[in-house]
Design a protein around this motif. Structure first.
Motif, PDB file in Angstrom:
ATOM      1  N   VAL A 129      11.696   9.319  28.762  1.00 47.95           N
ATOM      2  CA  VAL A 129      12.073  10.281  29.799  1.00 47.95           C
ATOM      3  C   VAL A 129      13.501   9.998  30.272  1.00 47.95           C
ATOM      4  O   VAL A 129      13.864   8.835  30.482  1.00 47.95           O
ATOM      5  N   LEU A 130      14.285  11.051  30.434  1.00 47.88           N
ATOM      6  CA  LEU A 130      15.593  10.944  31.091  1.00 47.88           C
ATOM      7  C   LEU A 130      15.495  11.614  32.454  1.00 47.88           C
ATOM      8  O   LEU A 130      14.938  12.716  32.572  1.00 47.88           O
ATOM      9  N   VAL A 131      16.056  10.947  33.466  1.00 48.38           N
ATOM     10  CA  VAL A 131      16.014  11.462  34.838  1.00 48.38           C
ATOM     11  C   VAL A 131      17.432  11.524  35.392  1.00 48.38           C
ATOM     12  O   VAL A 131      18.207  10.568  35.238  1.00 48.38           O
ATOM     13  N   GLY A 132      17.752  12.635  36.029  1.00 47.13           N
ATOM     14  CA  GLY A 132      19.017  12.742  36.738  1.00 47.13           C
ATOM     15  C   GLY A 132      18.750  12.926  38.219  1.00 47.13           C
ATOM     16  O   GLY A 132      17.944  13.771  38.603  1.00 47.13           O
ATOM     17  N   GLY A 133      19.410  12.142  39.048  1.00 50.42           N
ATOM     18  CA  GLY A 133      19.337  12.306  40.501  1.00 50.42           C
ATOM     19  C   GLY A 133      20.576  13.086  40.942  1.00 50.42           C
ATOM     20  O   GLY A 133      21.699  12.623  40.742  1.00 50.42           O
ATOM     21  N   ILE A 134      20.379  14.262  41.510  1.00 55.39           N
ATOM     22  CA  ILE A 134      21.489  15.202  41.720  1.00 55.39           C
ATOM     23  C   ILE A 134      21.455  15.737  43.145  1.00 55.39           C
ATOM     24  O   ILE A 134      20.388  16.124  43.638  1.00 55.39           O
ATOM     25  N   ALA A 135      22.595  15.786  43.800  1.00 51.86           N
ATOM     26  CA  ALA A 135      22.666  16.420  45.126  1.00 51.86           C
ATOM     27  C   ALA A 135      22.340  17.902  44.968  1.00 51.86           C
ATOM     28  O   ALA A 135      22.845  18.548  44.046  1.00 51.86           O
ATOM     29  N   ASP A 136      21.544  18.414  45.890  1.00 53.80           N
ATOM     30  CA  ASP A 136      21.125  19.816  45.689  1.00 53.80           C
ATOM     31  C   ASP A 136      22.268  20.810  45.867  1.00 53.80           C
ATOM     32  O   ASP A 136      22.148  21.967  45.497  1.00 53.80           O
ATOM     33  N   GLU A 137      23.412  20.323  46.396  1.00 53.00           N
ATOM     34  CA  GLU A 137      24.579  21.207  46.509  1.00 53.00           C
ATOM     35  C   GLU A 137      25.435  21.196  45.238  1.00 53.00           C
ATOM     36  O   GLU A 137      26.400  21.948  45.135  1.00 53.00           O
ATOM     37  N   ASN A 138      25.071  20.354  44.264  1.00 55.41           N
ATOM     38  CA  ASN A 138      25.860  20.213  43.042  1.00 55.41           C
ATOM     39  C   ASN A 138      25.412  21.260  42.007  1.00 55.41           C
ATOM     40  O   ASN A 138      24.745  20.958  41.026  1.00 55.41           O
ATOM     41  N   THR A 139      25.819  22.486  42.264  1.00 54.23           N
ATOM     42  CA  THR A 139      25.317  23.590  41.426  1.00 54.23           C
ATOM     43  C   THR A 139      25.763  23.454  39.975  1.00 54.23           C
ATOM     44  O   THR A 139      25.023  23.838  39.063  1.00 54.23           O
ATOM     45  N   ALA A 140      26.950  22.898  39.742  1.00 54.14           N
ATOM     46  CA  ALA A 140      27.424  22.751  38.355  1.00 54.14           C
ATOM     47  C   ALA A 140      26.497  21.824  37.588  1.00 54.14           C
ATOM     48  O   ALA A 140      26.064  22.121  36.464  1.00 54.14           O
ATOM     49  N   SER A 141      26.161  20.683  38.196  1.00 49.81           N
ATOM     50  CA  SER A 141      25.307  19.711  37.509  1.00 49.81           C
ATOM     51  C   SER A 141      23.884  20.258  37.323  1.00 49.81           C
ATOM     52  O   SER A 141      23.279  20.086  36.256  1.00 49.81           O
ATOM     53  N   ILE A 142      23.386  20.929  38.346  1.00 49.03           N
ATOM     54  CA  ILE A 142      22.027  21.487  38.233  1.00 49.03           C
ATOM     55  C   ILE A 142      21.985  22.518  37.099  1.00 49.03           C
ATOM     56  O   ILE A 142      21.082  22.501  36.259  1.00 49.03           O
ATOM     57  N   SER A 143      23.000  23.378  37.028  1.00 50.97           N
ATOM     58  CA  SER A 143      23.028  24.396  35.963  1.00 50.97           C
ATOM     59  C   SER A 143      23.154  23.750  34.598  1.00 50.97           C
ATOM     60  O   SER A 143      22.506  24.173  33.636  1.00 50.97           O
ATOM     61  N   LEU A 144      24.009  22.742  34.517  1.00 50.22           N
ATOM     62  CA  LEU A 144      24.170  22.038  33.236  1.00 50.22           C
ATOM     63  C   LEU A 144      22.834  21.462  32.777  1.00 50.22           C
ATOM     64  O   LEU A 144      22.436  21.622  31.616  1.00 50.22           O
ATOM     65  N   HIS A 145      22.159  20.774  33.696  1.00 52.44           N
ATOM     66  CA  HIS A 145      20.885  20.152  33.322  1.00 52.44           C
ATOM     67  C   HIS A 145      19.830  21.201  32.934  1.00 52.44           C
ATOM     68  O   HIS A 145      19.103  21.037  31.966  1.00 52.44           O
TER      69      HIS A 145
END
Ligand code: COA
Length: 164
Positions: free
Chosen positions: A117-133
């Protein structure tokens, strides 16, 4: 745009530190404030080497323009096949496909290394990272309101994961 993904060497550490330090100073992608020194980067890279955790860099036009890596998710034996990853791209070339290339290469390397499993911890305001993931197949599995803070405001953490 000819971008090459490579394993990092010690020569790449100053460029990696510069990319990370810019994110530390100006974004909520990371929730610490101390800038990374050369000594810190050396120790970080040595731990990655000892553990067999990859550090991938994106090279463009003779310079490092991004990196991606993973490491331990939680320090207990039961989590040994789960890794938490990160991906950073230099501000000058964001939005040109480099983050996608780096993360795709990291996923492939994780598969090769039998990570489950790969897990990313991301700030919910980080729309670029969320979209990328999301674009690469990660899904949001947890949301933790106001568990962190930076720049004088509360931050909400989401975890996105992919079962490999
Ligand atoms: C998040 C980050 C790594 C994305 O890298 P990037 O090279 O800019 O992203 P890419 O150009 O490869 O884009 C890939 C996908 O991500 C999404 N994306 C990237 N930037 C975006 C933005 N500003 N807004 C919305 N979606 C975005 C899109 O889905 C995009 O796919 P598309 O081009 O087909 O639409 C980069 O913005 C970055 O380094 N940010 C600062 C550090 C950080 O937040 N790291 C992640 C910590 S969890």
């Amino acid at each position: 745009m000819e971008v090459k993904i490579d394993d990092a060497t010690t020569d790449d550490l100053p460029a990696i530190a510069a990319i990370l330090n810019e994110a530390i100073e100006t974004t909520t992608a990371v929730w610490y404030d101390e800038l990374r020194t050369q000594d810190w980067m050396d120790a970080w890279f040595e731990l990655k080497r000892l553990k067999g955790w990859p550090v991938l860099v994106a090279r463009f036009d003779g310079r490092v323009v991004g990196y991606a890596s993973y490491g331990e998710f939680r320090p207990h034996a039961g989590y040994r096949d789960t890794m938490e990853h990160s991906v950073y791209v230099d501000t000058s070339v964001r939005g040109t496909g480099i983050g996608r290339k780096l993360l795709a290469a990291l996923i492939e390397r994780a598969r090769t290394n039998s990570v489950h499993v790969l897990v990313g911890g991301i700030a919910d305001e980080n729309t670029a990272s969320i979209s990328l993931h999301r674009a690469l197949g990660f899904e949001e599995v947890a949301r933790m309101p106001e568990v962190g803070q930076k720049f004088g405001r509360w931050l909400t953490l989401i975890f996105m994961q992919m079962v490999l």
